[in-house]
Design an enzyme around this catalytic site. Structure first.
Site, PDB file in Angstrom:
ATOM      1  N   SER A  50       0.855  -1.191   0.000  1.00 41.74           N
ATOM      2  CA  SER A  50       0.000   0.000   0.000  1.00 41.74           C
ATOM      3  C   SER A  50       0.889   1.237   0.000  1.00 41.74           C
ATOM      4  CB  SER A  50      -0.847   0.004   1.280  1.00 41.74           C
ATOM      5  OG  SER A  50      -1.459   1.261   1.474  1.00 41.74           O
ATOM      6  N   TYR A  59      -1.740   0.495  10.606  1.00 49.02           N
ATOM      7  CA  TYR A  59      -1.745   0.069   9.202  1.00 49.02           C
ATOM      8  C   TYR A  59      -0.446   0.471   8.507  1.00 49.02           C
ATOM      9  CZ  TYR A  59      -3.554  -0.625   4.426  1.00 49.02           C
ATOM     10  OH  TYR A  59      -3.734  -1.036   3.124  1.00 49.02           O
TER      11      TYR A  59
HETATM   12  C1  8X3 Z   1      -4.844   1.887   1.021  1.00 47.79           C
HETATM   13  C2  8X3 Z   1      -4.213   3.197   0.780  1.00 47.79           C
HETATM   14  O1  8X3 Z   1      -4.198   5.639   1.450  1.00 47.79           O
HETATM   15  O2  8X3 Z   1      -5.818   4.238   2.557  1.00 47.79           O
HETATM   16  O3  8X3 Z   1      -3.956   0.857   1.259  1.00 47.79           O
HETATM   17  O4  8X3 Z   1      -3.492   4.045   3.123  1.00 47.79           O
HETATM   18  S1  8X3 Z   1      -4.443   4.308   2.037  1.00 47.79           S
END
Ligand code: 8X3
Length: 246
Positions: free
Chosen positions: A131, A144
């Site tokens: 990502s 994340y």
């Molecule tokens: C998704 C991209 O911008 O939401 O993996 O982190 S973001």
């Protein structure tokens, strides 16, 4: 030449399902792996592939996946994963962190570990779908950001470890992709908050855009290793620089 074999994790929806379709169109026999067998069976039937129920956080499921795939795997797409929550570190929900690390990092590592002999036997390719969250931190992203940065490091270490062996290790890092579930999961099922992520954005990526990039990476000549593709919509110049209209 035998039909090349691909395994796509998280194939029940979004980028995974689109990737399974793109790879089938490119000539692969695709093993579609995800927890929700009922969602994958129509997809597998549509593309002449095989649906396999697999929770990538469960070692027994991963072993059964490797057993079903057999001795040759030309392509593994580590797509399963995702974001849970947008809390700041001060408000962190560490159960959500555990989920994110178990899927994005340990799950991808575990599946790759289990399939590696079959991938090496086929002189194959591993693609990690990370990502742009691995590119730069943002507020509310600590769990994340860290998980996707961790997955990126797994890919990097593996490429070094396999130096001199006939396996390619690649990474595709998408930015804003409008899929049915990514933001819905992130916002714990709140559809209004999920929709707001894409509101007014002229042309967010769709799952097929990322599937196209994955398919391109996989179908380069065997001596060409695409280390990493960062793919964003034109409207997203950077994580924090998202153009909206209206
Ligand atoms: C998704 C991209 O911008 O939401 O993996 O982190 S973001």
């Amino acid at each position: 030449m035998p039909t090349p074999i691909a395994v796509v994790t998280g194939a029940s929806s979004g980028i995974g399902a689109a990737t399974a379709r793109a790879l089938a169109a490119a000539g692969y026999r695709v093993f579609c792996a995800a927890r929700r067998l009922d969602r994958m069976e129509p997809l597998a039937a549509e593309i002449g592939g095989q649906a396999i129920a697999c929770d990538i956080t469960d070692p027994d499921d991963v072993a059964a996946l490797a057993e079903a795939v057999g001795g040759r795997c030309d392509l593994l797409v580590n797509n399963a994963g995702g974001a849970v929550g947008t809390e700041t570190l001060a408000q962190a929900d560490f159960d959500a962190w555990v989920t994110m690390f178990e899927t994005n990092v340990l799950g991808a590592g575990r599946v790759t570990n289990a399939l590696l002999p079959a991938i090496e036997a086929a002189e194959g390719t591993v693609v990690f779908v990370t990502s742009t969250a691995a590119e730069a931190a943002y507020e509310g992203g600590s769990g994340y950001n860290a998980a996707k940065a961790g997955e990126r490091m797994v890919a990097g270490a593996l490429r070094l470890e396999l130096s001199g062996r006939p396996v390619r290790v690649c990474e595709v890092a998408p930015g804003l992709v409008h899929t049915e579930e990514f933001s819905l999961v992130r916002y714990h099922g709140d559809q209004a908050k999920a929709d707001a992520v894409y509101a007014g954005v002229p042309g967010p990526l769709v799952a097929e855009d990322v599937a196209d990039a994955i398919s391109w990476v996989a179908t380069r000549p065997a001596h060409v290793n695409i280390d990493r593709i960062v793919i964003r919509p034109r409207a997203q110049a950077a994580n924090h620089k998202l153009h909206r209209e209206g």
